[in-house]
Design an enzyme around this catalytic site. Sequence first.
Site, mmCIF file in Angstrom:
data_model
loop_
_atom_site.group_PDB
_atom_site.id
_atom_site.type_symbol
_atom_site.label_atom_id
_atom_site.label_comp_id
_atom_site.label_asym_id
_atom_site.label_seq_id
_atom_site.Cartn_x
_atom_site.Cartn_y
_atom_site.Cartn_z
ATOM 1 N N ARG A 290 -6.470 14.109 -2.373
ATOM 2 C CA ARG A 290 -5.311 14.866 -1.871
ATOM 3 C C ARG A 290 -3.993 14.168 -2.197
ATOM 4 N NH1 ARG A 290 -8.744 15.118 2.751
ATOM 5 N NH2 ARG A 290 -7.637 13.246 3.406
ATOM 6 N N ILE A 291 -3.942 12.837 -1.973
ATOM 7 C CA ILE A 291 -2.660 12.129 -2.175
ATOM 8 C C ILE A 291 -2.330 12.036 -3.666
ATOM 9 C CG2 ILE A 291 -1.418 9.948 -1.816
ATOM 10 C CD1 ILE A 291 -3.156 9.588 0.759
ATOM 11 N N THR B 90 -0.090 2.211 -3.186
ATOM 12 C CA THR B 90 0.130 2.658 -1.801
ATOM 13 C C THR B 90 -1.215 2.956 -1.130
ATOM 14 O OG1 THR B 90 0.407 4.907 -2.625
ATOM 15 C CG2 THR B 90 2.423 3.687 -2.172
ATOM 16 N N ARG C 177 -4.841 0.766 -0.594
ATOM 17 C CA ARG C 177 -5.201 -0.366 0.245
ATOM 18 C C ARG C 177 -5.070 -1.625 -0.593
ATOM 19 N NH1 ARG C 177 -4.477 2.278 4.083
ATOM 20 N NH2 ARG C 177 -5.893 2.769 5.799
ATOM 21 N N GLU D 214 -3.134 -8.580 4.230
ATOM 22 C CA GLU D 214 -2.084 -8.210 5.196
ATOM 23 C C GLU D 214 -2.306 -8.907 6.534
ATOM 24 O OE1 GLU D 214 -1.603 -3.919 5.499
ATOM 25 O OE2 GLU D 214 -1.571 -3.784 3.319
ATOM 26 N N HIS E 274 3.810 -1.633 4.208
ATOM 27 C CA HIS E 274 2.759 -0.643 4.525
ATOM 28 C C HIS E 274 3.340 0.521 5.342
ATOM 29 C CE1 HIS E 274 -1.864 -0.160 5.051
ATOM 30 N NE2 HIS E 274 -1.259 1.014 4.983
HETATM 31 C C1 GLV Z 1 -2.413 4.445 6.282
HETATM 32 O O1 GLV Z 1 -2.464 3.535 5.506
HETATM 33 C C2 GLV Z 1 -3.509 5.307 6.605
HETATM 34 O O2 GLV Z 1 -4.642 5.091 6.133
HETATM 35 O O3 GLV Z 1 -3.296 6.265 7.354
#
Ligand code: GLV
Length: 331
Positions: free
Chosen positions: A157-158, A237, A239, A268, A286
Amino acid sequence: MARPTVFVTRVIPDEGLKRLREHFDTTVWPHDRSPSRDEIIEQARGKDALVTLLTEKVDATLLAALPSVKIVANVAVGFDNFDIPAGTAAGVVMTNTPGVLDETTADLAFALLMATARRVVEADKLMRSGTWGGWGIMQMLGHDVHHASLGIVGFGRIGRCVAKRASGFSMKVVYSDAMAAPPEVERELGVRRVSLDELLATSDFVSVHVPLLPETRHLIDAAALNKMKKSACLINTSRGPVVEEAALVAALRGGVIAGAGLDVYEFEPKVSPELVAMDNVVLLPHIASASYATRGKMAEIAAGNLIAFFAGDTPPTALNPEVLSRAHAKA
Ligand code: GLV
């Protein structure tokens, strides 16, 4: 009848918190830091449900220490902080927040891409330094975004939302994914599926959008970075551990690639100090899904999952719905 009890590991937006408080006896971790494991156990002992963030690891050990917990709702789409088989074995329903943060995350991926290409942060620093001597024809030259080639690693989706944005900049877009997108999606977005190797070798910008899984950990390692163009920028963006951070540092240092835009880090909240010192790297904390509206929707979904569960229904975004009747049967 007593209301179910819930522990929320951080203050979350009111869209979720209000609903939780309406339905449950809700305790919220009040501090501006994540609770440690011991603190979670202490706070959540005897409670029926947890609402967690991606900073909390929910595994067999935690669930064994909290046998009264029947459902854990993550306020994140990524759920690599969840051990789903452990949840299933313990009869605990686990949920995430898919579908509401795709556009917001794609916005930020694109912002990062543009900031890296056009040296936006570096230029801002120059202005703030008080040393700008005026316009210069050779000053702050960067890379064009329009008509450049973009490789999208992971076309869920992203990734698709990023492709939509790229078409407005007349970019040539290829993607790599274990699964091909439907032909009508490829047509509509003007994209072509290629191997990861071809994507790395041909793209001016490589943007990563895969979930963190055992098979995607260090997907972008030294070998992958070596396949990229010297003039290319890497955007992450997804992980942090999808990119091997030490290899990225070495590649940026050695001029193997031109720059990077990062919202996530392998360890992180630690960030390699070498990255911090580099001008060709844009670093964000993040925040890909961090818009008021989207974080509100994420909190609302998490609350909705708990409400559905305690009403005897299937939580809308359950990751292991097969465990539902066992979870309901827990004391
Ligand atoms: C943010 O990184 C998420 O997975 O919602």
